[in-house]
Write a protein that holds these residues in place. Structure first.
Motif, short mmCIF file in Angstrom:
data_model
loop_
_atom_site.label_atom_id
_atom_site.label_comp_id
_atom_site.label_asym_id
_atom_site.label_seq_id
_atom_site.Cartn_x
_atom_site.Cartn_y
_atom_site.Cartn_z
N LEU A 135 3.84 3.19 -8.97
CA LEU A 135 2.77 2.11 -8.49
C LEU A 135 1.57 2.51 -8.73
N GLN A 136 0.92 1.55 -9.44
CA GLN A 136 -0.50 1.86 -10.04
C GLN A 136 -1.49 0.82 -9.12
N PHE A 137 -2.34 1.58 -8.22
CA PHE A 137 -3.33 0.84 -7.54
C PHE A 137 -4.51 0.67 -8.15
N THR A 138 -4.96 1.87 -8.89
CA THR A 138 -6.10 1.38 -9.73
C THR A 138 -5.70 2.61 -10.92
N PRO A 139 -6.66 2.41 -11.98
CA PRO A 139 -6.43 3.36 -13.18
C PRO A 139 -6.39 4.76 -12.66
N ASP A 140 -6.95 5.15 -11.50
CA ASP A 140 -6.85 6.50 -11.08
C ASP A 140 -5.90 6.80 -9.93
N HIS A 141 -5.35 5.88 -9.51
CA HIS A 141 -4.38 6.02 -8.30
C HIS A 141 -3.13 5.60 -8.54
N ILE A 142 -2.19 6.30 -9.01
CA ILE A 142 -1.06 6.03 -9.49
C ILE A 142 0.15 7.12 -8.92
N ARG A 143 1.23 6.69 -8.49
CA ARG A 143 2.08 7.65 -7.81
C ARG A 143 3.66 6.89 -7.94
N PRO A 144 4.49 7.84 -7.95
CA PRO A 144 5.70 7.31 -8.00
C PRO A 144 6.42 6.99 -6.36
N TYR A 145 7.17 5.85 -6.14
CA TYR A 145 7.63 6.01 -4.85
C TYR A 145 8.90 5.07 -4.92
N SER A 146 9.61 5.41 -3.95
CA SER A 146 11.22 4.85 -3.99
C SER A 146 11.08 3.37 -3.17
N MET A 147 12.06 2.64 -3.77
CA MET A 147 12.24 1.21 -2.95
C MET A 147 13.06 1.46 -2.08
N ALA A 148 13.01 0.80 -0.83
CA ALA A 148 13.75 1.03 0.31
C ALA A 148 14.54 -0.09 0.70
N ARG A 149 14.53 -0.99 -0.11
CA ARG A 149 15.18 -2.24 -0.03
C ARG A 149 16.15 -2.58 -1.32
N LEU A 150 16.42 -3.94 -1.16
CA LEU A 150 17.27 -4.33 -2.58
C LEU A 150 16.54 -5.28 -3.60
N ALA A 151 17.00 -5.19 -4.76
CA ALA A 151 16.26 -6.10 -5.57
C ALA A 151 16.52 -7.66 -5.02
N SER A 152 17.62 -8.06 -4.51
CA SER A 152 17.72 -9.11 -4.13
C SER A 152 16.78 -9.64 -2.86
N ASP A 153 16.28 -8.91 -2.39
CA ASP A 153 15.36 -9.30 -1.36
C ASP A 153 14.15 -9.78 -1.60
N THR A 208 10.11 10.69 4.06
CA THR A 208 10.33 9.58 3.11
C THR A 208 11.56 9.40 2.04
N GLY A 209 12.07 10.48 2.07
CA GLY A 209 13.40 10.32 1.26
C GLY A 209 14.18 9.43 1.74
N LEU A 210 14.16 9.22 3.19
CA LEU A 210 14.78 8.07 3.80
C LEU A 210 15.00 6.67 2.85
N ALA A 211 13.72 6.41 2.30
CA ALA A 211 13.54 5.14 1.84
C ALA A 211 14.70 4.80 0.66
N PRO A 212 14.96 5.64 -0.41
CA PRO A 212 15.96 5.35 -1.13
C PRO A 212 17.20 5.39 -0.59
N VAL A 213 17.78 6.51 0.29
CA VAL A 213 18.91 6.39 0.97
C VAL A 213 19.15 5.08 1.76
N LEU A 214 18.07 4.27 2.42
CA LEU A 214 18.21 3.15 3.14
C LEU A 214 18.58 2.21 2.16
N SER A 215 17.99 2.23 0.95
CA SER A 215 18.29 1.32 -0.15
C SER A 215 19.70 1.49 -0.50
#
Length: 329
Positions: A135-153, A208-215
């Motif tokens: 996720l890139q919020f600005t050119p200086d604010h970028i981090r990886p985060y896991s999806m918690a839901r499904l692509a179909s959502d 917050t490792g719960l997020a990908p596990v929920l997915s």
């Protein structure tokens, strides 16, 4: 030059200097891939022996023992006869890596230091349950985060731990607002749900490792998998536990889902198990042969859980993990 591909037992004639992923595709060898640039880790394979040179991708090798050599096929060239092992050829996933713009639709505090971000992408983003995105919020604010839901959502959901000294999380807490645009790049990661087996599933999540596990659990239910699932959610203290309503709802939809929440610090009023999440798993199981495991959380927890599961009989190739390092920069 010859490349022996295990577990298929196929021998391929490959020109010296040829890209490994290109050679595998040319010979119709099933292998997952996505970004083709060494960022997603999806095409990782193990070098059994021989000459393969890799240009990059070291961050995807840390979860393995130092005695094993892994490379990213898209970043590797064949320089001599070699033997490689590809992961689970019957579980190939190919999601074209994309960069999409998304709009913030919700910002919700899940605990005292965990915030949920929901995004509506301008175009669909295909991914497998358990993967993550940049996720890139600005050119200086970028981090990886896991999806918690499904692509179909349709909408994308992420759970972010708000670090007091975190430059990106300070931006999320102080500046990000509903209606803002976020650039999403992905999908990334190899710890995605495998659906073509009936093996029991063990999920171990920390924070917050719960997020990908929920997915992953949601994906298993959506695919109507009959596999029994045992989910362990480790937290520092009872106040850090979140998503309890989601977990109860998933347990109602999947009768073979069992959930254990384990708190490092005790609290008599919370009614949670106390100790380390790995201690709870060790106490509950003497033998985990035939199981498949999905791990997500801080690297020390993932490393400890990996060693434990291997000692209990889980095959190394059936332990899937994407460890995330907290950073204050």
């Amino acid at each position: 030059m010859e490349v022996l591909v295990q577990p298929l037992g196929k021998r391929l004639d490959v020109a010296g200097g040829e890209n490994l992923l290109t050679a595998l595709q040319k010979h119709d060898i099933p292998i997952s891939y996505s970004c083709m640039a060494g960022r997603c880790g999806t095409c990782r394979c193990r070098v059994i022996e021989g000459a393969i040179h890799e240009a990059g991708g070291d961050e995807f090798h840390n979860a393995e023992h130092a005695t094993q050599r892994h490379v990213l096929a898209c970043q590797s060239i064949v320089t001599g006869n070699c033997a490689i092992e590809i992961p689970e050829p019957d579980e190939v996933v190919v999601h074209p890596a994309r960069i999409v713009k998304a709009t913030v639709t919700a910002l919700t505090d899940l605990t005292h230091d965990i915030r949920m971000i929901r995004l509506a992408p301008s175009k669909p983003l295909s991914f497998s349950p358990g993967q993550y995105a940049m996720l890139q919020f600005t050119p200086d604010h970028i981090r990886p985060y896991s999806m918690a839901r499904l692509a179909s959502d349709g909408e994308l959901e992420f759970h972010v731990r708000m670090l007091p000294d975190g430059r990106v999380t300070r931006y999320i807490g102080d500046t990000l607002k509903i209606g803002d645009t976020v650039r999403v790049s992905g999908p990334l990661g190899t710890s995605y749900l495998r659906t073509r087996n009936d093996a029991p599933i063990l999920c171990i999540a920390g924070g917050t490792g719960l997020a990908p596990v929920l997915s992953i659990v949601r994906g298993a239910i959506a695919a109507d998998l009959p596999n029994p699932i045992h989910l362990y959610f480790g937290v520092r203290a009872p106040r850090d536990a979140y998503g309890l309503d989601w977990l109860r709802e998933l347990s109602q939809r999947h009768p073979r889902l069992r959930v254990d929440i384990v708190s490092t610090l005790p609290d008599d009023d919370a009614g949670l198990r106390t100790g380390l999440v790995t201690e709870a798993v060790a106490a509950d199981f003497s033998d985990l042969q035939g199981w498949r495991a999905y791990l997500c959380g801080a690297p020390p927890m993932v490393d400890a859980a990996t060693l434990l599961l291997r000692s209990k009989g889980v095959q190394p190739g059936h332990i899937y993990a994407d460890a995330f390092h907290a950073t204050g920069t």
